[in-house]
Design a protein around this motif. Structure first.
Motif, mmCIF file in Angstrom:
data_model
loop_
_atom_site.group_PDB
_atom_site.id
_atom_site.type_symbol
_atom_site.label_atom_id
_atom_site.label_comp_id
_atom_site.label_asym_id
_atom_site.label_seq_id
_atom_site.Cartn_x
_atom_site.Cartn_y
_atom_site.Cartn_z
ATOM 1 N N ASN A 19 6.022 3.699 5.961
ATOM 2 C CA ASN A 19 4.813 4.468 5.722
ATOM 3 C C ASN A 19 4.081 4.608 7.045
ATOM 4 O OD1 ASN A 19 2.788 2.121 5.867
ATOM 5 N ND2 ASN A 19 3.928 1.559 3.988
ATOM 6 N N GLY B 58 8.264 10.896 -1.201
ATOM 7 C CA GLY B 58 8.440 10.939 0.562
ATOM 8 C C GLY B 58 9.942 11.626 0.922
ATOM 9 N N GLN C 81 7.509 7.166 3.383
ATOM 10 C CA GLN C 81 6.681 7.523 2.036
ATOM 11 C C GLN C 81 5.055 7.249 2.270
ATOM 12 O OE1 GLN C 81 5.783 4.854 -0.657
ATOM 13 N NE2 GLN C 81 6.004 3.419 0.919
#
Ligand code: HEC
Length: 259
Positions: A252, A204, A189
């Motif tokens: 991430n 995401g 994400q």
């Protein structure tokens, strides 16, 4: 003394005994006849056993169903939505399960916090350069192609991108293997730049940790060697080495290695 044959009392008692035994014999014969085993063949015997078992199963299933008395003496089976309501209430009133599986961590739970606070996995062994010129196994490519059907829904059939960013020509796809495995096991994400363009798709990409090691390895090998991409294969052992990451929050791009 007269012989018993001439004795009316003896003859009468013999007569009564005779009738009595005859009746008893007849009654026994009837009882036996009524209770005789009517199964004549082996199939019949087997069928009888099956019916008996089915009756028992039906009865026990019936005992598990929920019935409601709609009017005195009249019970009906409760429709499913009522059952769901009952199950929901039951669940809400019971304690959460003692052991959470990493794939099914309850949001906000202690397990989730523990996993989120856990140190990052050591990925150095996974990303050390593979032996040069290891050929890509066509069987693995076939397996990966089949598994790619799912990815294709978001990344498009030729990896050109759709809901998700492109995989064709993506530096992430041909980059460090650990990045790709982490994306599969934890999801992804936040902002990510692919081929010079920034993507930040709401929600995401979800984790796909339910796939076994061999499937994840195959689909990653496939995307690394399709749509014009060319990179080393990913092995099931490399995926297995990062299984401990399952259940951690979606990764991430900043947490990953620069491709
Ligand atoms: C439900 C849609 C969806 C599915 C299915 C999906 N992805 Fe993704 N994928 C995304 C989104 C959205 C992103 C970008 C996430 C972000 O914005 O942080 C992404 C990002 C990626 C990236 C990093 C960015 C890039 O384009 O290189 C890779 C690699 C990737 N996905 C591979 C896969 C593979 C392999 C599969 C199948 C096993 C798969 N994805 C299945 C939606 C999906």
């Amino acid at each position: 003394m007269s012989t018993s044959r001439d004795n009316p009392l003896a003859r009468f008692s013999a007569f009564i005994w005779g009738i009595g035994s005859f009746l008893i014999f007849t009654v026994l014969l009837l009882i036996f006849w009524a209770n005789r085993d009517q199964t004549s063949t082996l199939e019949d015997a087997a069928a009888a056993k099956r019916y008996e078992t089915k009756t028992k199963v039906d009865a026990s299933q019936d005992a598990g169903l929920v019935y409601k008395e709609i009017e005195p003496g009249k019970k009906v089976q409760v429709p499913p939505h009522d059952v769901f309501e009952l199950v929901g209430k039951e669940l809400a009133s019971t304690k959460p399960v003692a052991v959470e599986k990493p794939e099914q961590v309850v949001p906000g739970s202690a397990t989730e916090k523990k996993l989120a606070a856990a140190p990052a996995a050591d990925t150095s062994a996974i990303d050390k350069a593979p032996a040069a010129d290891v050929p890509i196994d066509p069987v693995v490519m076939e397996k990966g192609k089949a598994a790619y059907q799912l990815c294709g829904a978001c990344h498009n059939q030729q990896g050109e991108g759709l809901v998700g960013p492109p995989l064709a020509g993506s530096e992430w796809v041909t980059g460090p293997v650990s990045n790709l495995i982490l994306m599969q096991l934890r999801g992804l994400q936040g902002a990510i730049t692919v081929k010079g363009k920034e993507y930040n798709v709401p929600g995401g990409m979800m984790a796909m940790a339910y796939q076994d090691d061999a499937t994840i390895a195959a689909v990653l090998t496939y995307v690394r060697n399709s749509f014009g991409n060319k990179a080393s294969a990913v092995t099931p052992e490399q995926v297995a080495a990062l299984r401990g990451e399952v259940g951690k929050p979606q990764v991430n791009a900043a947490e990953l290695k620069k491709p």
